[in-house]
Design a protein around this motif. Structure first.
Motif, PDB file in Angstrom:
ATOM      1  N   GLY A  99      81.268 -38.759  -6.376  1.00 11.46           N
ATOM      2  CA  GLY A  99      80.354 -38.542  -5.253  1.00 11.46           C
ATOM      3  C   GLY A  99      78.953 -38.220  -5.718  1.00 11.46           C
ATOM      4  N   VAL A 100      78.858 -37.381  -6.762  1.00 10.15           N
ATOM      5  CA  VAL A 100      77.535 -37.054  -7.312  1.00 10.15           C
ATOM      6  C   VAL A 100      76.847 -38.323  -7.798  1.00 10.15           C
ATOM      7  CG1 VAL A 100      76.294 -35.832  -9.141  1.00 10.15           C
ATOM      8  CG2 VAL A 100      78.183 -34.700  -7.958  1.00 10.15           C
ATOM      9  N   GLN A 101      77.576 -39.160  -8.549  1.00 10.46           N
ATOM     10  CA  GLN A 101      76.970 -40.361  -9.103  1.00 10.46           C
ATOM     11  C   GLN A 101      76.493 -41.305  -8.001  1.00 10.46           C
ATOM     12  OE1 GLN A 101      75.887 -42.855 -12.433  1.00 10.46           O
ATOM     13  NE2 GLN A 101      76.223 -40.680 -12.103  1.00 10.46           N
ATOM     14  N   ALA A 102      77.307 -41.477  -6.963  1.00  5.27           N
ATOM     15  CA  ALA A 102      76.914 -42.358  -5.868  1.00  5.27           C
ATOM     16  C   ALA A 102      75.660 -41.842  -5.168  1.00  5.27           C
ATOM     17  CB  ALA A 102      78.070 -42.492  -4.874  1.00  5.27           C
ATOM     18  N   VAL A 103      75.618 -40.555  -4.898  1.00  7.49           N
ATOM     19  CA  VAL A 103      74.465 -39.986  -4.192  1.00  7.49           C
ATOM     20  C   VAL A 103      73.217 -40.060  -5.076  1.00  7.49           C
ATOM     21  CG1 VAL A 103      73.511 -37.864  -3.212  1.00  7.49           C
ATOM     22  CG2 VAL A 103      75.859 -38.537  -2.682  1.00  7.49           C
ATOM     23  N   LEU A 104      73.361 -39.828  -6.391  1.00 10.23           N
ATOM     24  CA  LEU A 104      72.200 -39.920  -7.278  1.00 10.23           C
ATOM     25  C   LEU A 104      71.589 -41.315  -7.227  1.00 10.23           C
ATOM     26  CD1 LEU A 104      73.439 -37.960 -10.434  1.00 10.23           C
ATOM     27  CD2 LEU A 104      71.656 -37.248  -8.822  1.00 10.23           C
ATOM     28  N   HIS A 105      72.426 -42.349  -7.259  1.00 13.90           N
ATOM     29  CA  HIS A 105      71.895 -43.717  -7.200  1.00 13.90           C
ATOM     30  C   HIS A 105      71.303 -44.010  -5.832  1.00 13.90           C
ATOM     31  CE1 HIS A 105      72.970 -45.603 -11.066  1.00 13.90           C
ATOM     32  NE2 HIS A 105      73.894 -44.661 -11.103  1.00 13.90           N
ATOM     33  N   GLY A 106      71.931 -43.508  -4.779  1.00 16.75           N
ATOM     34  CA  GLY A 106      71.368 -43.696  -3.449  1.00 16.75           C
ATOM     35  C   GLY A 106      70.040 -42.996  -3.277  1.00 16.75           C
ATOM     36  N   LEU A 137      79.346 -37.240 -17.337  1.00 16.80           N
ATOM     37  CA  LEU A 137      78.499 -38.433 -17.269  1.00 16.80           C
ATOM     38  C   LEU A 137      78.274 -38.873 -15.832  1.00 16.80           C
ATOM     39  CD1 LEU A 137      79.874 -40.339 -20.370  1.00 16.80           C
ATOM     40  CD2 LEU A 137      77.669 -39.170 -20.131  1.00 16.80           C
ATOM     41  N   LEU A 138      79.224 -38.571 -14.953  1.00 15.87           N
ATOM     42  CA  LEU A 138      79.025 -38.873 -13.540  1.00 15.87           C
ATOM     43  C   LEU A 138      77.995 -37.939 -12.902  1.00 15.87           C
ATOM     44  CD1 LEU A 138      82.715 -39.545 -12.442  1.00 15.87           C
ATOM     45  CD2 LEU A 138      80.870 -41.226 -12.641  1.00 15.87           C
ATOM     46  N   ARG A 139      77.762 -36.795 -13.510  1.00 15.83           N
ATOM     47  CA  ARG A 139      76.765 -35.854 -12.995  1.00 15.83           C
ATOM     48  C   ARG A 139      75.400 -36.022 -13.670  1.00 15.83           C
ATOM     49  NH1 ARG A 139      81.725 -33.754 -12.263  1.00 15.83           N
ATOM     50  NH2 ARG A 139      82.083 -32.366 -10.477  1.00 15.83           N
ATOM     51  N   HIS A 140      75.351 -36.835 -14.707  1.00 18.10           N
ATOM     52  CA  HIS A 140      74.089 -37.023 -15.414  1.00 18.10           C
ATOM     53  C   HIS A 140      73.080 -37.723 -14.507  1.00 18.10           C
ATOM     54  CE1 HIS A 140      71.165 -38.737 -18.273  1.00 18.10           C
ATOM     55  NE2 HIS A 140      71.458 -37.665 -18.998  1.00 18.10           N
ATOM     56  N   GLY A 141      71.853 -37.254 -14.559  1.00 16.51           N
ATOM     57  CA  GLY A 141      70.791 -37.786 -13.711  1.00 16.51           C
ATOM     58  C   GLY A 141      70.210 -36.736 -12.799  1.00 16.51           C
ATOM     59  N   ALA A 142      70.967 -35.657 -12.551  1.00 17.01           N
ATOM     60  CA  ALA A 142      70.423 -34.534 -11.791  1.00 17.01           C
ATOM     61  C   ALA A 142      69.403 -33.790 -12.656  1.00 17.01           C
ATOM     62  CB  ALA A 142      71.538 -33.593 -11.357  1.00 17.01           C
ATOM     63  N   ASP A 143      68.475 -33.083 -12.019  1.00 19.95           N
ATOM     64  CA  ASP A 143      67.463 -32.328 -12.763  1.00 19.95           C
ATOM     65  C   ASP A 143      68.076 -31.142 -13.495  1.00 19.95           C
ATOM     66  OD1 ASP A 143      65.065 -33.833 -11.877  1.00 19.95           O
ATOM     67  OD2 ASP A 143      65.652 -33.067  -9.911  1.00 19.95           O
ATOM     68  N   VAL A 163      76.572 -39.424 -26.522  1.00 18.84           N
ATOM     69  CA  VAL A 163      76.437 -40.792 -25.992  1.00 18.84           C
ATOM     70  C   VAL A 163      74.975 -41.222 -25.931  1.00 18.84           C
ATOM     71  CG1 VAL A 163      78.565 -40.591 -24.650  1.00 18.84           C
ATOM     72  CG2 VAL A 163      76.375 -40.025 -23.569  1.00 18.84           C
ATOM     73  N   GLY A 164      74.103 -40.381 -26.459  1.00 16.84           N
ATOM     74  CA  GLY A 164      72.688 -40.721 -26.460  1.00 16.84           C
ATOM     75  C   GLY A 164      71.985 -40.460 -25.152  1.00 16.84           C
ATOM     76  N   ALA A 165      72.558 -39.600 -24.316  1.00 16.70           N
ATOM     77  CA  ALA A 165      71.942 -39.265 -23.028  1.00 16.70           C
ATOM     78  C   ALA A 165      71.110 -37.991 -23.162  1.00 16.70           C
ATOM     79  CB  ALA A 165      73.008 -39.077 -21.956  1.00 16.70           C
ATOM     80  N   ASP A 166      70.101 -37.861 -22.329  1.00 13.09           N
ATOM     81  CA  ASP A 166      69.253 -36.673 -22.322  1.00 13.09           C
ATOM     82  C   ASP A 166      70.081 -35.465 -21.890  1.00 13.09           C
ATOM     83  OD1 ASP A 166      67.248 -34.812 -22.156  1.00 13.09           O
ATOM     84  OD2 ASP A 166      66.285 -35.682 -20.382  1.00 13.09           O
ATOM     85  N   PRO A 369      59.606 -37.230 -11.940  1.00 10.27           N
ATOM     86  CA  PRO A 369      59.894 -38.653 -12.205  1.00 10.27           C
ATOM     87  C   PRO A 369      61.125 -39.096 -11.429  1.00 10.27           C
ATOM     88  CG  PRO A 369      60.603 -37.295 -14.046  1.00 10.27           C
ATOM     89  CD  PRO A 369      59.845 -36.378 -13.126  1.00 10.27           C
ATOM     90  N   PRO A 370      61.365 -40.392 -11.312  1.00 15.16           N
ATOM     91  CA  PRO A 370      62.562 -40.887 -10.612  1.00 15.16           C
ATOM     92  C   PRO A 370      63.837 -40.388 -11.281  1.00 15.16           C
ATOM     93  CG  PRO A 370      60.984 -42.667 -10.978  1.00 15.16           C
ATOM     94  CD  PRO A 370      60.484 -41.492 -11.773  1.00 15.16           C
ATOM     95  N   LEU A 371      64.885 -40.241 -10.485  1.00 17.11           N
ATOM     96  CA  LEU A 371      66.180 -39.876 -11.040  1.00 17.11           C
ATOM     97  C   LEU A 371      66.627 -40.944 -12.043  1.00 17.11           C
ATOM     98  CD1 LEU A 371      67.966 -38.742  -7.746  1.00 17.11           C
ATOM     99  CD2 LEU A 371      66.978 -37.272  -9.515  1.00 17.11           C
ATOM    100  N   ASP A 372      67.280 -40.502 -13.118  1.00 16.74           N
ATOM    101  CA  ASP A 372      67.599 -41.428 -14.203  1.00 16.74           C
ATOM    102  C   ASP A 372      69.029 -41.201 -14.695  1.00 16.74           C
ATOM    103  OD1 ASP A 372      67.270 -43.388 -16.132  1.00 16.74           O
ATOM    104  OD2 ASP A 372      66.360 -42.018 -17.584  1.00 16.74           O
ATOM    105  N   PRO A 373      70.046 -41.608 -13.922  1.00 21.94           N
ATOM    106  CA  PRO A 373      71.438 -41.417 -14.347  1.00 21.94           C
ATOM    107  C   PRO A 373      71.758 -42.221 -15.608  1.00 21.94           C
ATOM    108  CG  PRO A 373      71.303 -41.946 -11.997  1.00 21.94           C
ATOM    109  CD  PRO A 373      69.947 -42.207 -12.581  1.00 21.94           C
ATOM    110  N   TYR A 374      72.703 -41.729 -16.389  1.00 24.88           N
ATOM    111  CA  TYR A 374      73.133 -42.441 -17.595  1.00 24.88           C
ATOM    112  C   TYR A 374      73.820 -43.753 -17.229  1.00 24.88           C
ATOM    113  CZ  TYR A 374      75.979 -43.598 -21.672  1.00 24.88           C
ATOM    114  OH  TYR A 374      76.577 -44.256 -22.723  1.00 24.88           O
ATOM    115  N   TYR A 375      74.664 -43.710 -16.192  1.00 24.98           N
ATOM    116  CA  TYR A 375      75.338 -44.928 -15.766  1.00 24.98           C
ATOM    117  C   TYR A 375      74.401 -45.791 -14.935  1.00 24.98           C
ATOM    118  CZ  TYR A 375      79.944 -43.203 -17.213  1.00 24.98           C
ATOM    119  OH  TYR A 375      81.019 -42.753 -17.946  1.00 24.98           O
TER     120      TYR A 375
END
Length: 442
Positions: A99-106, A137-143, A163-166, A369-375
């Motif tokens: 759910g977090v990942q879907a909302v981040l992309h939305g 990784l599904l939560r990555h992209g939140a501030d 995995v090379g993610a921030d 800056p824009p949200l930037d999820p790993y996926y």
């Protein structure tokens, strides 16, 4: 005027169950910058675990507004300029990882080109004992990705860096619902509480065994009050599906007069607890925070599927046989300290770093800056589209054709149909599915 200079901070919380609503709402209160008043707007994601009015009341957190939404409806409410909607300053996503990942992309799509956007915060409602990499990784992209302990913060950063993610979003805090008076000695009567969990253990046999041992303990100690603390009533769901409720097992058992089933706020139950017993509930950390004697059961083994492996090294592992014989655990202080259980009075400062980071982000010149999820469709083309589609979103975060409209609320007929469908689903989970499984084992 910058959001950080306003007197009232607008915080929105999107949650998908009663426990996540509790975590999200209390987190919102804990992480608000010092001196800021809060307006709390709650959104409940429509699904199998959408909390009932009774569950919301039991949580005990009041919101200035509260409504049930789909993911698409929520995203439209968060779109800048949406009719009748006020922009928020901070958004807490209290959802399962998908759910977090879907909302981040939305949200990334909804906020594209916006001058300013809210600070997005997410995390976990309790102990992280399974699906560590997947959930993170599904939560990555939140501030901010909140870690409830020093140990979790270290593990979270290791996964992201691996995995090379921030990993800069990882922020150490503590569980937001710890508190209450420290344990000061035995009550009259001495009270033993078993904190039940909806899905741990899962099988009818194991749950019947635990109930039988609780009954045996009550009979062995007639002078004690023994409480079976339940999370939900039959027909309700929490974060996890409960196929075999203890209430139904108890109906077929002869309960001694000193054993009772209780509901209510865990903090109030702990006020009268002398010994907390569980398989792996987060209630163990609440009890340890208050220095209440706490036991994590080993009767069914120490296994990852039970979650009690998380408590190795805690000094709290024990069996019912040991408890029946009078054993009282002594927690290991170093272990407790690493779990964010601030028994030394440092809990008041556990959220300082998160508050400071949110304040800095709110004051960022020109916005964030824009949200930037790993996926992305490029990094996970065989995984991400399916996650987004569950919430009626396409690979680019846009609503799919036929997604629920946000500009019209459900009419009376749609509301009745939704309640009936949810009831049928729960009936299937708790009654039909177990029967089918048993038939398959014949």
């Amino acid at each position: 005027m910058p959001a950080s200079a306003t007197k009232t901070l607008r915080v929105a919380v999107l949650a998908d169950s009663d426990t996540r609503w509790k975590w999200g709402a209390l987190t919102a209160q804990r992480v608000a910058p010092a001196g800021a008043g809060i307006r709390l707007d709650g959104y409940l994601l429509r699904g199998r675990a959408t909390p009932t009015a009774r569950q919301l009341t039991e949580v005990g957190v009041r919101a200035d507004s509260l409504r049930e939404v789909t993911a698409v409806e929520f995203l439209r409410a968060m779109t800048p300029g949406a009719a009748g909607e006020e922009p928020c300053d901070v958004l807490v996503l209290a959802l399962v990882g998908g759910g977090v990942q879907a909302v981040l992309h939305g949200l990334k799509r909804a906020w594209d080109g916006a001058g300013r956007r809210p600070v997005v915060v997410t995390g976990y409602v309790g102990v992280v004992y399974e699906k560590l990499a997947d959930g993170l990784l599904l939560r990555h992209g939140a501030d901010l990705v909140l870690a409830n302990s020093r140990q979790d913060a270290e593990r979270f950063r290791a996964v992201y860096e691996g995995v090379g993610a921030d990993a800069s979003a990882v922020t150490e805090v503590a569980l937001p619902f710890l508190g209450g008076a420290p344990y000061s000695g035995a009550h009259d009567p001495y009270t033993v509480v078993f904190a039940a969990q909806p899905s741990v253990p899962e099988s009818r046999r194991d749950r019947a065994y635990l109930l039988e041992r609780l009954i045996r303990h009550a009979r062995l100690h007639p002078g004690r009050e023994v409480l079976l603390k339940l999370r939900s009533r039959p027909g309700e769901h929490t974060t996890h599906i409960e196929e075999v409720p203890y209430q139904k097992l108890a109906q077929r058992a002869a309960l001694p007069p000193n054993l009772r089933l209780v509901y209510g706020h865990m903090g109030e139950v702990l006020d009268r607890t002398d010994l907390l017993v569980t398989v792996s509930s987060t209630a163990a950390l609440e009890a340890l925070h208050r220095r209440i004697p706490t036991v994590v059961l080993t009767d069914l083994g120490v296994r990852e599927t039970l979650g009690n492996h998380h408590f190795t090294g805690s000094g709290c592992l024990a069996s019912w046989d040991q408890l029946d014989s009078g054993h009282r655990p002594v927690p290991e202080e170093d272990w407790v300290a690493r779990q964010g259980v601030a028994t030394g009075g440092t809990y008041a400062t556990a959220f300082d770093t998160a508050r400071e980071r949110i304040g800095e982000l709110l004051r960022a010149p020109g916005g964030l800056p824009p949200l930037d999820p790993y996926y992305t469709p490029g990094t996970a083309p065989g995984y991400l589209p399916g996650l987004l589609a569950r919430h009626h979103l396409g690979p680019d975060g846009a609503p799919l054709p036929g997604a629920p409209a946000a500009d019209r609320g459900p009419g009376p007929v749609r509301q009745i149909v939704r309640r009936a469908a949810r009831g049928a689903y729960r009936h299937g989970v708790q009654r039909v599915a177990p029967v089918i499984r048993r038939m398959g084992e014949l």
